[in-house]
Scaffold this active site. Structure first.
Site, short mmCIF file in Angstrom:
data_model
loop_
_atom_site.label_atom_id
_atom_site.label_comp_id
_atom_site.label_asym_id
_atom_site.label_seq_id
_atom_site.Cartn_x
_atom_site.Cartn_y
_atom_site.Cartn_z
N HIS A 129 0.84 -1.21 0.00
CA HIS A 129 0.00 0.00 0.00
C HIS A 129 0.87 1.26 0.00
O HIS A 129 0.67 2.17 -0.81
CB HIS A 129 -0.91 -0.04 1.24
CG HIS A 129 -1.74 1.18 1.46
ND1 HIS A 129 -3.11 1.19 1.31
CD2 HIS A 129 -1.40 2.45 1.83
CE1 HIS A 129 -3.57 2.41 1.56
NE2 HIS A 129 -2.56 3.19 1.89
N GLU A 130 1.86 1.29 0.89
CA GLU A 130 2.69 2.49 0.98
C GLU A 130 3.54 2.70 -0.27
O GLU A 130 3.75 3.82 -0.71
CB GLU A 130 3.56 2.44 2.23
CG GLU A 130 2.78 2.45 3.54
CD GLU A 130 1.74 3.56 3.63
OE1 GLU A 130 2.01 4.68 3.16
OE2 GLU A 130 0.65 3.29 4.16
N HIS B 26 -5.60 6.91 -2.36
CA HIS B 26 -6.59 6.00 -1.77
C HIS B 26 -7.83 5.86 -2.64
O HIS B 26 -8.35 6.84 -3.16
CB HIS B 26 -7.01 6.51 -0.39
CG HIS B 26 -5.90 6.44 0.60
ND1 HIS B 26 -5.67 7.41 1.54
CD2 HIS B 26 -4.95 5.50 0.79
CE1 HIS B 26 -4.62 7.08 2.27
NE2 HIS B 26 -4.15 5.93 1.83
N HIS C 19 1.64 4.36 -2.91
CA HIS C 19 1.65 5.83 -2.76
C HIS C 19 2.91 6.40 -3.41
O HIS C 19 2.84 7.36 -4.18
CB HIS C 19 1.64 6.22 -1.27
CG HIS C 19 0.30 6.11 -0.62
ND1 HIS C 19 -0.86 6.49 -1.23
CD2 HIS C 19 -0.07 5.70 0.62
CE1 HIS C 19 -1.89 6.32 -0.40
NE2 HIS C 19 -1.42 5.82 0.72
ZN LIG Z 1 -2.40 5.12 2.40
#
Ligand SMILES: [Zn+2]
Length: 753
Positions: free
Chosen positions: A373-374, A383, A377
């Site tokens: 997830h990170e 998101h 980014h």
């Molecule tokens: Zn996030």
């Protein structure tokens, strides 16, 4: 996933992300470093832009720890940037005014968590409740004492407690019905030298406890009226209190070894307990604790020699490697309860008898997915619930968001574009309780949409890996174009025309300064020297398509707007023939669709679009496509059973999209946020439609994918062209040929996916 930064300059060049792991946060050989490596491996197993160890690159990510605060900047920032992974996940808070000299016990009902613990200096039993926001002042349970920690479980609407005697190994049973505790009753014929474990399962309350003097494990059930005679669990011993939880199908038992700190796991499905199995690599100096959150069994235990708390989950098949809950320590066994969809932990302090409360968060629940997830980014992805269209798919309850966290739920319409369909399964989607004020009321609930999305609402915040939609979005954001290479000795002043025919890729292009038409062929390795097509000239580039066993070329006159048609067998060209009654002021477009060769061209002097077909013998009279104009050549390709057209605006650089189903054209629709100062190119390849166009004012080449919706366009790294490009599928490649940026040299590049 599908929300990508509009700042495409913050993408990573070369389709890779250089990284380093912070050696202080995650020392070599540490469990944390193993977790980081798992995250990197999970990323590299599928992502089109791998994480690669930094080899001197100026721009790179540093994988770092930050307790209870996973975060990363969106996109490449320039220089070093942190990706904060949150191996730990502490949000622990002291429960005010409560202390215990032994482990606490927890049980959750629909509206609260119940906590019972013995006194700080006495054997009295104290009771407190958590309503999702705060703990009530603890109240002494009248007339009940225990020399050690009690056990709690919810069963048939009441909170059941079993505890040891004040000075004996007898087991006592009491029930909290909502307002008061029943007088405790001794369970006949059962003693335990350590606190027991309780769990409701299969319509009965189960208890497992040690022997009066032995480490044997005994099992007894309460049917609502009375306790069964306890039965020894064959072949299992524990030197301390066991832990028990039901997943709805099986009752899970985890306990220490008979003499070791190893952790053992056994389950009760039907009548018999399975032989216990060691949980690989996990050991604890104190009894473990269990909870089930609807998805996985959660285990929290102390270190083998330290007061650190470790967390692991069992998905029905295997236990994950345990991960330390950062900054949390307990001098005795913790207790767990699932409440509001989250696993709550209450434990003693590292050295004192204070009681601490925390939640297990997404980070420690699945660190590898949290790292993915990170890194998303860092790759430029935001998101999922911040998409412009999210109100169709989730309802955001602003009044339930923690103070100061509202920004996490804002739509990102200026800095990002939706890509693909809304995806509940995305690794970038928050769970219902992320940043929730209380563990009782979610921030996110389902939206009104009944279709037009990927995945299922029930999965939000639970992703263990990329979703299929996530991978599509990353591929669209980082398209796999090879660096372009010059086609030696060939030049053109216009857009080349490409078409696959007879196992080869054919190209026809106009001369550098003449109206001659040139033909060259690519076999997958190299282009042949170009050969002039005898007797044919065009004042602008021509159009090419395979149809009916021939390669068809349509082009303008040497000085007129007449349209001429010629066919090749792959080697030589037929004499060109004028298409009767049709004229175009610009290069036409050709495509085979529905057993016919389709020609779309501009008017003789207008920007109107005209459509005609060739059945192998003759061209139909051209028909004007209603209400569509283009200031340049349109692009055609077949995808999803339809003939797609993309064209410029009548006077703008906007790009418009229309489809033909064999009977009529749909009204054209503007492709959001995409403009081109040159003519577009379109091709179907591997089940997707690909659009290549120039910048609104620059010669940068941009790429966009249509797979039901248009994905945001992204620049093709390092490639630009003075005029629109030519593209065509050829075997396992999508090939692009374009002129240089300010030069007439021809360049070749390919895309594979
Ligand atoms: Zn996030």
């Amino acid at each position: 996933m599908g929300l990508v930064s509009t700042d495409t300059g913050h993408r990573w060049p070369g389709r890779r992300i250089p990284y380093v792991i912070d050696d202080t946060d995650f020392p070599e050989g540490s469990a944390g470093r193993q977790e980081i490596q798992r995250g990197i491996d999970l990323w590299n197993a599928q992502a089109p832009l791998p994480l690669v160890p930094r080899a001197g690159e100026g721009d790179y990510v540093r994988l770092r720890e930050a307790a209870a605060n996973l975060h990363s900047a969106v996109g490449r920032q320039g220089g070093e940037q942190g990706v904060y992974c949150d191996i730990g996940a502490s949000r622990q808070q002291r429960i005010p005014g409560q202390r215990s000299q032994a482990s606490p016990a927890l049980a959750a009902t629909g509206n609260s968590i119940h906590l019972v613990h013995i006194g700080n200096g006495s054997h009295d039993l104290w009771h407190s409740m958590f309503d999702g926001t705060k703990w009530s002042t603890n109240v002494r349970i009248p007339g009940q004492q225990s020399k050690a920690a009690p056990a709690l479980a919810t069963f048939t609407g009441g909170v059941h407690m079993v505890h040891l005697g004040n000075s004996s190994n007898d087991l006592w049973h009491s029930v909290f019905g909502g307002s008061s505790w029943s007088t405790n009753v001794k369970i006949p014929g059962q003693q335990s030298k350590a606190p027991p474990a309780l769990a409701a399962h299969g319509g009965r309350l189960h208890m497992v406890h040690l022997g009066d003097t032995s480490n044997d494990l005994w099992h007894s059930v309460f049917d609502g009226t009375k306790w069964s005679t306890n039965v020894k669990i064959p072949g299992q011993q524990s030197k301390g209190t066991p832990a028990l939880v039901s997943d709805g199908t099986r009752l899970h038992l985890v306990h220490l070894g008979n003499t070791s700190s190893a952790l053992w796991h056994s389950t009760l499905g039907g009548a018999a307990w399975t032989p216990n199995v060691r949980i690989p690599g996990q050991a604890s100096k104190a009894p473990p604790a269990l909870a089930f959150d609807g998805t996985a069994v959660h285990l929290v235990h102390l270190g083998e020699t330290s007061n650190d708390l470790w967390h692991s989950t069992f998905d029905g098949t295997a236990w994950t490697p345990n991960v330390r809950l950062a900054e949390e320590k307990s001098k005795a066994a913790p207790s767990l309860a699932t409440f509001g969809g989250r696993v709550h932990v209450v434990h003693l302090g590292d050295t004192e008898n204070d009681l601490w409360h925390s939640l297990i968060d997404q980070g420690s629940r699945n660190l590898a997915a949290a790292i993915v997830h990170e890194v998303c980014h860092a790759a430029g992805i935001m998101h999922e619930q911040s998409r412009e269209d999210r109100d169709l798919f989730v309802t955001v309850h602003d009044d339930q968001i923690q103070a100061g966290q509202g920004h996490n739920f804002e739509k990102r319409t200026d800095s990002a574009d939706d890509s693909g369909l809304y995806d509940y399964d995305s690794v970038m989607h928050y769970g219902p309780f992320f940043f929730a004020k209380t563990a009782m009321t979610p921030v996110l609930s389902p939206g009104p949409a009944t279709g037009g999305f990927l995945g299922a609402f029930a999965n939000i915040g639970r992703a263990q890996n990329f979703s299929a939609g996530d991978i599509e979005t990353l591929h669209a954001y980082y398209p796999a174009w090879t660096p372009n290479t010059p086609i030696d000795g060939q030049e053109s002043r216009g857009t080349p025309a490409l078409a696959e025919f007879g196992g080869l890729l054919h190209r026809v292009h106009i001369g550098r300064s003449s109206n001659d038409l040139w033909h060259s062929v690519f076999d997958g390795a190299a282009w042949t020297p170009n050969v002039r097509i005898p007797g044919q000239k065009s004042k602008v580039p021509g159009a090419l398509a395979a149809f009916g066993g021939g390669l068809h070329l349509v082009h303008l006159g040497d000085s007129s707007n007449d349209l001429w048609h010629s066919v090749s067998d792959g080697a030589s060209w037929s004499a060109n023939v004028k298409i009767p009654g049709q004229k175009s002021k610009a290069t036409p477009a050709l495509a085979e669709y529905g057993g016919l060769l389709h020609l779309v061209h501009l008017g003789d002097s207008s920007n109107d679009l005209w459509h005609s077909t060739f059945d192998g013998a003759a061209w139909t009279p051209n028909v004007r496509i209603e209400a569509q104009q283009s200031r340049g050549t349109p692009a055609l390709a077949v995808h999803g059973g339809l003939l797609h057209m993309v064209h410029l605006g009548d006077s703008s650089n906007d790009l418009w999209h229309s489809t033909f189903d064999g009977a009529g054209w749909t009204p054209n629709v503007r492709i959001p946020h995409q403009q081109s100062h040159g003519v577009p190119a379109l091709a179907a390849f591997q089940g997707r439609l690909h659009l290549l166009h120039l910048g609104n004012s620059s010669n940068q080449i941009w790429h966009s994918i249509f797979d039901g919706t248009w994905r945001p366009n992204v620049p093709v790294e390092g490639q630009s062209s003075s005029v629109g490009v030519g593209i065509a599928p050829f075997g396992s490649q999508l090939v692009m040929v374009h002129v240089g940026d300010g030069s007439t040299g021809l360049w070749h590049s390919s895309y594979t996916r």
